[in-house]
Scaffold this motif. Structure first.
Motif, short mmCIF file in Angstrom:
data_model
loop_
_atom_site.label_atom_id
_atom_site.label_comp_id
_atom_site.label_asym_id
_atom_site.label_seq_id
_atom_site.Cartn_x
_atom_site.Cartn_y
_atom_site.Cartn_z
N GLY A 192 -17.77 -3.78 1.01
CA GLY A 192 -18.67 -4.35 0.02
C GLY A 192 -18.00 -5.33 -0.92
N LEU A 193 -16.75 -5.76 -0.62
CA LEU A 193 -16.01 -6.69 -1.47
C LEU A 193 -15.91 -8.04 -0.80
CD1 LEU A 193 -13.05 -4.33 -2.45
CD2 LEU A 193 -15.12 -4.74 -3.79
N ASN A 194 -15.86 -9.11 -1.62
CA ASN A 194 -15.60 -10.41 -1.04
C ASN A 194 -14.09 -10.54 -0.78
OD1 ASN A 194 -14.27 -11.19 -3.45
ND2 ASN A 194 -16.22 -11.83 -4.36
N ARG A 195 -13.68 -11.64 -0.17
CA ARG A 195 -12.27 -11.77 0.23
C ARG A 195 -11.32 -11.75 -0.97
NH1 ARG A 195 -11.78 -12.30 5.47
NH2 ARG A 195 -13.48 -13.21 6.72
N GLY A 196 -11.70 -12.40 -2.06
CA GLY A 196 -10.85 -12.40 -3.24
C GLY A 196 -10.67 -11.01 -3.81
N GLU A 197 -11.79 -10.26 -3.90
CA GLU A 197 -11.72 -8.89 -4.42
C GLU A 197 -10.92 -7.99 -3.47
OE1 GLU A 197 -15.98 -8.79 -6.80
OE2 GLU A 197 -15.89 -8.21 -4.69
N GLN A 198 -11.16 -8.21 -2.17
CA GLN A 198 -10.42 -7.41 -1.19
C GLN A 198 -8.92 -7.71 -1.24
OE1 GLN A 198 -11.98 -5.05 0.93
NE2 GLN A 198 -9.85 -4.43 1.21
N LEU A 199 -8.58 -8.97 -1.44
CA LEU A 199 -7.16 -9.35 -1.54
C LEU A 199 -6.51 -8.70 -2.74
CD1 LEU A 199 -4.92 -11.10 -0.31
CD2 LEU A 199 -5.66 -12.97 -1.80
N LEU A 200 -7.24 -8.62 -3.86
CA LEU A 200 -6.71 -7.96 -5.05
C LEU A 200 -6.49 -6.48 -4.82
CD1 LEU A 200 -5.91 -8.21 -8.02
CD2 LEU A 200 -8.33 -7.80 -8.63
N VAL A 201 -7.41 -5.85 -4.09
CA VAL A 201 -7.25 -4.43 -3.77
C VAL A 201 -6.03 -4.21 -2.88
CG1 VAL A 201 -8.28 -2.48 -2.52
CG2 VAL A 201 -9.69 -3.85 -4.06
N GLN A 202 -5.88 -5.08 -1.87
CA GLN A 202 -4.72 -4.96 -0.97
C GLN A 202 -3.41 -5.14 -1.73
OE1 GLN A 202 -6.91 -3.68 1.47
NE2 GLN A 202 -5.25 -4.40 2.81
N ALA A 203 -3.38 -6.14 -2.62
CA ALA A 203 -2.16 -6.38 -3.41
C ALA A 203 -1.88 -5.19 -4.33
CB ALA A 203 -2.32 -7.66 -4.22
N SER A 204 -2.94 -4.61 -4.90
CA SER A 204 -2.74 -3.42 -5.76
C SER A 204 -2.16 -2.27 -4.96
CB SER A 204 -4.08 -3.02 -6.38
OG SER A 204 -4.60 -4.06 -7.18
N GLY A 205 -2.65 -2.12 -3.74
CA GLY A 205 -2.10 -1.06 -2.88
C GLY A 205 -0.63 -1.27 -2.59
N ILE A 206 -0.24 -2.54 -2.38
CA ILE A 206 1.18 -2.84 -2.15
C ILE A 206 2.02 -2.47 -3.37
CG2 ILE A 206 2.85 -4.72 -1.78
CD1 ILE A 206 0.62 -6.13 -0.15
N GLY A 207 1.51 -2.80 -4.57
CA GLY A 207 2.23 -2.48 -5.80
C GLY A 207 2.37 -0.99 -6.01
N VAL A 208 1.29 -0.25 -5.77
CA VAL A 208 1.35 1.21 -5.92
C VAL A 208 2.34 1.81 -4.92
CG1 VAL A 208 0.02 3.35 -5.67
CG2 VAL A 208 -0.97 1.38 -6.87
N CYS A 209 2.29 1.28 -3.69
CA CYS A 209 3.22 1.77 -2.66
C CYS A 209 4.66 1.52 -3.07
CB CYS A 209 2.90 1.09 -1.33
SG CYS A 209 3.89 1.67 0.06
N PHE A 210 4.93 0.35 -3.65
CA PHE A 210 6.28 0.04 -4.13
C PHE A 210 6.73 1.02 -5.21
CE2 PHE A 210 8.44 -2.03 -7.73
CZ PHE A 210 9.71 -2.15 -7.18
N LEU A 211 5.84 1.23 -6.21
CA LEU A 211 6.21 2.12 -7.32
C LEU A 211 6.45 3.54 -6.83
CD1 LEU A 211 3.76 0.83 -10.08
CD2 LEU A 211 6.22 0.43 -9.93
N TRP A 212 5.60 4.01 -5.95
CA TRP A 212 5.72 5.39 -5.51
C TRP A 212 6.84 5.56 -4.47
CZ3 TRP A 212 5.22 10.20 -6.52
CH2 TRP A 212 5.26 11.16 -5.50
N ALA A 213 6.74 4.79 -3.38
CA ALA A 213 7.69 4.98 -2.28
C ALA A 213 9.10 4.56 -2.68
CB ALA A 213 7.23 4.21 -1.05
N PHE A 214 9.25 3.34 -3.22
CA PHE A 214 10.59 2.87 -3.58
C PHE A 214 11.13 3.62 -4.79
CE2 PHE A 214 13.47 0.13 -5.96
CZ PHE A 214 14.41 -0.18 -4.98
N GLY A 215 10.32 3.76 -5.85
CA GLY A 215 10.81 4.42 -7.07
C GLY A 215 11.23 5.85 -6.83
N THR A 216 10.39 6.61 -6.12
CA THR A 216 10.72 8.02 -5.86
C THR A 216 11.95 8.16 -4.97
OG1 THR A 216 8.38 8.59 -6.03
CG2 THR A 216 9.83 10.20 -4.98
N SER A 217 11.96 7.41 -3.87
CA SER A 217 13.08 7.54 -2.92
C SER A 217 14.39 7.04 -3.52
CB SER A 217 12.77 6.78 -1.63
OG SER A 217 12.52 5.41 -1.89
N TYR A 218 14.35 5.96 -4.30
CA TYR A 218 15.59 5.44 -4.90
C TYR A 218 16.18 6.45 -5.89
CZ TYR A 218 18.82 2.18 -7.15
OH TYR A 218 19.95 1.57 -7.65
N GLY A 219 15.33 7.04 -6.73
CA GLY A 219 15.82 8.06 -7.66
C GLY A 219 16.34 9.28 -6.94
#
Length: 507
Positions: free
Chosen positions: A180-207
């Motif tokens: 139900g999202l247009n391409r711009g909104e969908q792109l923002l969601v995808q980018a947000s998912g990448i950021g969350v993945c970075f914070l969780w996966a990289f931050g947790t594993s690095y510590g």
């Protein structure tokens, strides 16, 4: 997103463990460390392609009309990643690098995984090609930052995985995504998912890796890294490892009897067998050479012994001749000649008694020479004391003989002329190595001293002329006289090199 998680965790591990030894050199050179079996690696990637068909195609959980399109998109993206990566690699590296087939195809497969069901074939080709280009860019970035990724996990899974996540919004069909999202909104969601993945996966594993590494180091020792973990941790071995181990032991110990284990039905085994043949031949030749050297040592020992004996015979003849003479001057000349002959005889005696037939230990030699002079001239050390400061210096025979003759003349002059009969005195002898590689010989006394008008180069005395000639012509040195508080002779000279000795004999 699954691939991105693996890539972020890999990056965290690489930052904690650090690069392999020799990967990035201090002079700025980046050394490429290739895998051990490239054909086997390519075969593994081909098997992964087959597995990817099952992974992407099976994600529908049903054998429906989507499966064929998903498998087709997966294949096209992997092929596109391969071709684009090879093309860019050819432009940059001027060759078709086989490793780019591996990493390029995997990058294309990773990039299409998230959107394989929601794009057409043209989009699949674009996604896979861009995935390969992104992978190559991330690889160069890691190299620039000195981050050593031995298996390409970060460029392939993180770089291409992030791009594949964004590609869902850019190329995915909205009617299939059902967000139900247009391409711009969908792109923002995808980018947000990448950021969350970075914070969780990289931050947790690095510590977590930092904490574990503090108590249980994740990096193996340099020795284990050198021989390989399959050997150090699992006790595994290969023919090549066995061959190198034997060769290393042979180089370290010099034991020519060691032989490399041979497996006759492999290439390494055939190399090992021929290496053993070479070592057999070398050992036989070494035995012949050692036997020849022993014979030459015995011959040299005998030569020095006979030269010493002949010199002693000459000395004895001079002694007999002087006993029949009543001329004090003739007797004195015979005695001086005997002492000079003893100088040379003592050197040959030292050589034939030593294991080294080329050099004379001058510390011990000077002590014996000077003590013989004190006995020869019947001088008591209680009246004329002797102080010696001789460093542990060895001289070749061509340097030792003129140096010994110089010391003989200087000490003889001290004993005969430096001290009044009713006065005590002191003779000092020193020999040391200078910083420039030359030697410094000093013979001094606190006696009556030499006349200021005496020029030793024009002196009528045979002994003084010998000192000058031997120093300048045989030792290529200099003589300096200090007449304060007695007499001090300082002689600076250098030992003759082998070429100097050969040239001197050819003149």
């Amino acid at each position: 997103m699954v691939h991105s998680v693996g890539g972020w965790v890999s990056l965290a591990a690489l930052l904690v463990i650090g690069p392999r030894t020799g990967r990035f050199l201090p002079d700025g050179v980046h050394m490429k460390i290739h895998g051990s079996n490239l054909p086997l690696s390519v075969l593994g990637v081909l098997l992964l392609w087959i597995g990817w068909f099952g992974f992407n195609g099976g994600s529908t959980f049903a054998m429906n009309d989507q499966v064929a399109a998903i498998i087709t998109n997966t294949f096209l993206a992997g092929a596109s990643g391969t071709m684009v990566t090879l093309t860019i690699g050819w432009i940059i590296r001027k060759r078709a690098d086989a490793e780019l087939v591996i990493f390029g195809s995997l990058a294309g497969l990773v990039a299409i995984t998230a959107s394989a069901h929601a794009v057409n074939t043209v989009s699949a080709l674009v996604i896979g090609g861009i995935g390969g280009a992104v992978m190559l860019g991330v690889e160069y970035l890691l190299d620039y930052l000195h981050i050593d990724d031995a298996v390409g996990a970060v460029p392939v899974h993180l770089g291409a995985g992030v791009w594949g996540t964004l590609a869902v919004a850019i190329f995915g069909k909205e009617e299939i995504l059902h967000t139900g999202l247009n391409r711009g909104e969908q792109l923002l969601v995808q980018a947000s998912g990448i950021g969350v993945c970075f914070l969780w996966a990289f931050g947790t594993s690095y510590g977590l890796f930092l904490l574990i590494n503090r108590f249980f180091p994740l990096r193996v020792s340099l020795d284990d890294e050198y021989i390989g973990l399959n050997v150090s941790e699992h006790g595994a071995t290969t023919e090549l490892h066995d061959m190198f181990s034997t060769m290393n032991n042979q180089a370290r110990t010099g034991d020519m009897s060691l032989r490399v284990p041979v497996e006759p039905f492999t290439e390494v085994g055939q190399i090992a067998e021929r290496y053993n043949w070479v070592m057999d031949a070398l050992q036989k030749e070494a035995a012949k050479t050692e036997s020849s050297l022993r014979e030459k040592e015995l011959l040299l020992r005998e030569i020095h012994h006979r030269v010493k004996n002949n010199l002693q015979v000459i000395s004895s003849l001079l002694s007999l001749q002087s006993r029949s003479s009543k001329d004090k001057h003739a007797i004195e000349m015979a005695q001086e000649s005997q002492n000079r002959i003893k100088v040379m005889a003592l050197i040959h005696e030292k050589l034939y008694r030593s294991k080294d037939f080329a050099n004379v230990d001058f510390n011990d030699y000077i002590k014996n020479l000077v003590n013989d002079l004190f006995v020869s001239y019947k001088v008591s050390t209680s009246r004329i004391s002797l102080k010696m400061d001789i460093e542990n210096i060895s001289l070749g025979i061509d340097t030792a003989i003129p140096t010994g003759l110089i010391i003989n003349e200087l000490v003889t002059n001290c004993l005969k002329y430096a001290f009044r009969p009713d006065k005590d005195g002191e003779i000092r002898i020193s020999l040391r190595l200078l910083d420039n590689g030359k030697k410094e010989l000093i013979v001094s006394d606190n006696g009556v001293g030499l006349p200021d008008s005496l020029d030793i180069k024009k002196a009528e005395s045979l002994g003084l002329r010998m000192i000058t000639n031997l120093t300048e012509r045989s030792l290529h040195g200099t003589v300096t006289i200090n007449r304060k508080n007695g007499t001090e002779f300082q002689i600076i000279f250098k030992e003759k090199e082998y070429k100097d000795r050969v040239n001197a004999r050819n003149i």
